[in-house]
Design a protein around this motif. Sequence first.
Motif, short mmCIF file in Angstrom:
data_model
loop_
_atom_site.label_atom_id
_atom_site.label_comp_id
_atom_site.label_asym_id
_atom_site.label_seq_id
_atom_site.Cartn_x
_atom_site.Cartn_y
_atom_site.Cartn_z
N ASP A 1 -51.94 20.58 64.97
CA ASP A 1 -51.44 21.70 64.16
C ASP A 1 -50.94 21.24 62.80
O ASP A 1 -50.04 21.85 62.22
CB ASP A 1 -50.33 22.44 64.91
N THR A 2 -51.53 20.17 62.26
CA THR A 2 -51.10 19.65 60.97
C THR A 2 -52.29 19.25 60.12
O THR A 2 -53.23 18.62 60.61
CB THR A 2 -50.17 18.43 61.14
N VAL A 3 -52.26 19.63 58.83
CA VAL A 3 -53.20 19.12 57.83
C VAL A 3 -52.47 18.04 57.05
O VAL A 3 -51.40 18.28 56.50
CB VAL A 3 -53.67 20.22 56.86
N TYR A 4 -53.04 16.85 57.00
CA TYR A 4 -52.44 15.73 56.29
C TYR A 4 -53.13 15.54 54.95
O TYR A 4 -54.35 15.58 54.85
CB TYR A 4 -52.59 14.43 57.09
N LEU A 5 -52.31 15.30 53.90
CA LEU A 5 -52.85 15.05 52.57
C LEU A 5 -51.94 14.06 51.86
O LEU A 5 -50.72 14.21 51.87
CB LEU A 5 -52.93 16.34 51.74
N LEU B 1 -47.06 11.43 51.74
CA LEU B 1 -47.92 12.07 52.73
C LEU B 1 -47.33 13.43 53.05
O LEU B 1 -46.14 13.53 53.40
CB LEU B 1 -48.02 11.22 54.00
N TYR B 2 -48.15 14.46 52.91
CA TYR B 2 -47.70 15.83 53.15
C TYR B 2 -48.29 16.33 54.47
O TYR B 2 -49.43 16.01 54.82
CB TYR B 2 -48.17 16.76 52.04
N GLY B 3 -47.53 17.15 55.17
CA GLY B 3 -48.01 17.82 56.36
C GLY B 3 -47.94 19.33 56.17
O GLY B 3 -46.88 19.87 55.82
N PHE B 4 -49.07 20.02 56.38
CA PHE B 4 -49.15 21.46 56.18
C PHE B 4 -49.51 22.15 57.50
O PHE B 4 -50.23 21.60 58.33
CB PHE B 4 -50.21 21.83 55.14
N ASP B 5 -49.06 23.39 57.63
CA ASP B 5 -49.50 24.24 58.72
C ASP B 5 -50.91 24.73 58.38
O ASP B 5 -51.12 25.35 57.33
CB ASP B 5 -48.55 25.43 58.88
N LEU C 1 -53.57 22.08 47.82
CA LEU C 1 -54.54 22.18 48.90
C LEU C 1 -54.84 23.66 49.12
O LEU C 1 -53.92 24.48 49.15
CB LEU C 1 -53.97 21.55 50.17
N VAL C 2 -56.12 23.98 49.26
CA VAL C 2 -56.55 25.37 49.42
C VAL C 2 -57.38 25.47 50.70
O VAL C 2 -58.19 24.59 51.00
CB VAL C 2 -57.38 25.85 48.21
N ALA C 3 -57.18 26.56 51.46
CA ALA C 3 -57.89 26.77 52.73
C ALA C 3 -58.78 28.00 52.64
O ALA C 3 -58.39 29.02 52.05
CB ALA C 3 -56.90 26.91 53.88
N PHE C 4 -59.96 27.90 53.28
CA PHE C 4 -60.92 28.99 53.32
C PHE C 4 -61.35 29.23 54.76
O PHE C 4 -61.38 28.30 55.57
CB PHE C 4 -62.15 28.65 52.46
N ASP C 5 -61.69 30.47 55.06
CA ASP C 5 -62.12 30.82 56.40
C ASP C 5 -63.43 30.11 56.74
O ASP C 5 -64.37 30.11 55.94
CB ASP C 5 -62.31 32.34 56.51
N ALA C 6 -63.50 29.51 57.92
CA ALA C 6 -64.67 28.73 58.31
C ALA C 6 -65.87 29.59 58.66
O ALA C 6 -66.99 29.09 58.74
CB ALA C 6 -64.33 27.83 59.49
N GLU C 7 -65.67 30.90 58.84
CA GLU C 7 -66.77 31.79 59.21
C GLU C 7 -67.38 32.50 58.02
O GLU C 7 -68.59 32.68 57.95
CB GLU C 7 -66.29 32.82 60.24
N ASP C 8 -66.54 32.91 57.06
CA ASP C 8 -67.11 33.68 55.94
C ASP C 8 -66.73 33.14 54.57
O ASP C 8 -67.17 33.68 53.54
CB ASP C 8 -66.72 35.16 56.06
N GLY C 9 -65.88 32.11 54.49
CA GLY C 9 -65.56 31.48 53.23
C GLY C 9 -64.48 32.16 52.41
O GLY C 9 -64.19 31.71 51.29
N THR C 10 -63.86 33.23 52.92
CA THR C 10 -62.79 33.87 52.17
C THR C 10 -61.56 32.95 52.10
O THR C 10 -61.29 32.19 53.03
CB THR C 10 -62.37 35.20 52.81
N GLY D 1 -50.51 27.41 55.51
CA GLY D 1 -50.30 26.54 54.38
C GLY D 1 -48.85 26.14 54.13
O GLY D 1 -48.56 25.47 53.13
N ASP D 2 -47.94 26.53 55.01
CA ASP D 2 -46.54 26.13 54.83
C ASP D 2 -46.42 24.61 54.88
O ASP D 2 -47.01 23.96 55.76
CB ASP D 2 -45.66 26.74 55.93
#
Length: 238
Positions: free
Chosen positions: A171-175, A185-189, A128-137, A193-194
């Motif tokens: 405060d959890t991302v589920y995947l 089922l995974y839970g991420f910060d 799982l990869v996260a990007f900034d919601a304002e600028d996409g970094t 991304g922890d």
Amino acid sequence: MDTTDSSINYNAPSGVVTIDNGIAYYLAPDDSHLYVYFVDLSGPTQNWREDVSGGFFYLVKTDPVVANGKLYYVVADSGYSSAEHRLRAFDLQSRTEVIDVVLPDGVQSDAMAVTDQGVYIVRDSFALVAFDAEDGTQLWDSGDLWYEDPESGNNLPTYPVTNGVPIVVGDTVYLAASESLKTFLYGFDPLNGDKKWTTAIFTDGASKGPIGYANGTVFITGDEVWALNDDTAAESCW
């Protein structure tokens, strides 16, 4: 820019139609161009569409998500798996594109979730990869998801399941991800991304459906339905 109902050719959407506050948003091609459509469900006079092709004929890879006053989506410049994929965001008030970034190799899934903090996209090689919601970094990459097989003692990879769109609750991302007949089922910060925990939810059949959330409970379906309380997400409620 098309601004009147009579000037708009309403082609079939590429993916789902997203409805937010009485407005329907969708993406659709027309004459080798890709358009964002805005359809006011209370009346046709405010409808418009905007060309977001940028000189290329893009294929839409994700269903559009409305958040933070923007329409987020991922496109590819061809139908091949090696095609360059881009994360884009279209500002719905100014009708301008505010994010257009090339995604890292492998980040080309049709699974995406968006909050005011980040855009969360599944990487095809089980991460799982996260990007900034304002600028996409890029903010973080979870790293490949593995589990230790109790029989062999070996670490085995797990892969995001069919329709395995991540969701963000509190405060959890589920995947959900599977290996053979085992599903986890995974839970991420969402901030760093922890990996917070991993739960085996199916041991004799892979998950077939997306993750849902209602009234403090996370739901996921396979050959049976599992419900997990989001406060004690490592334990089944049913």
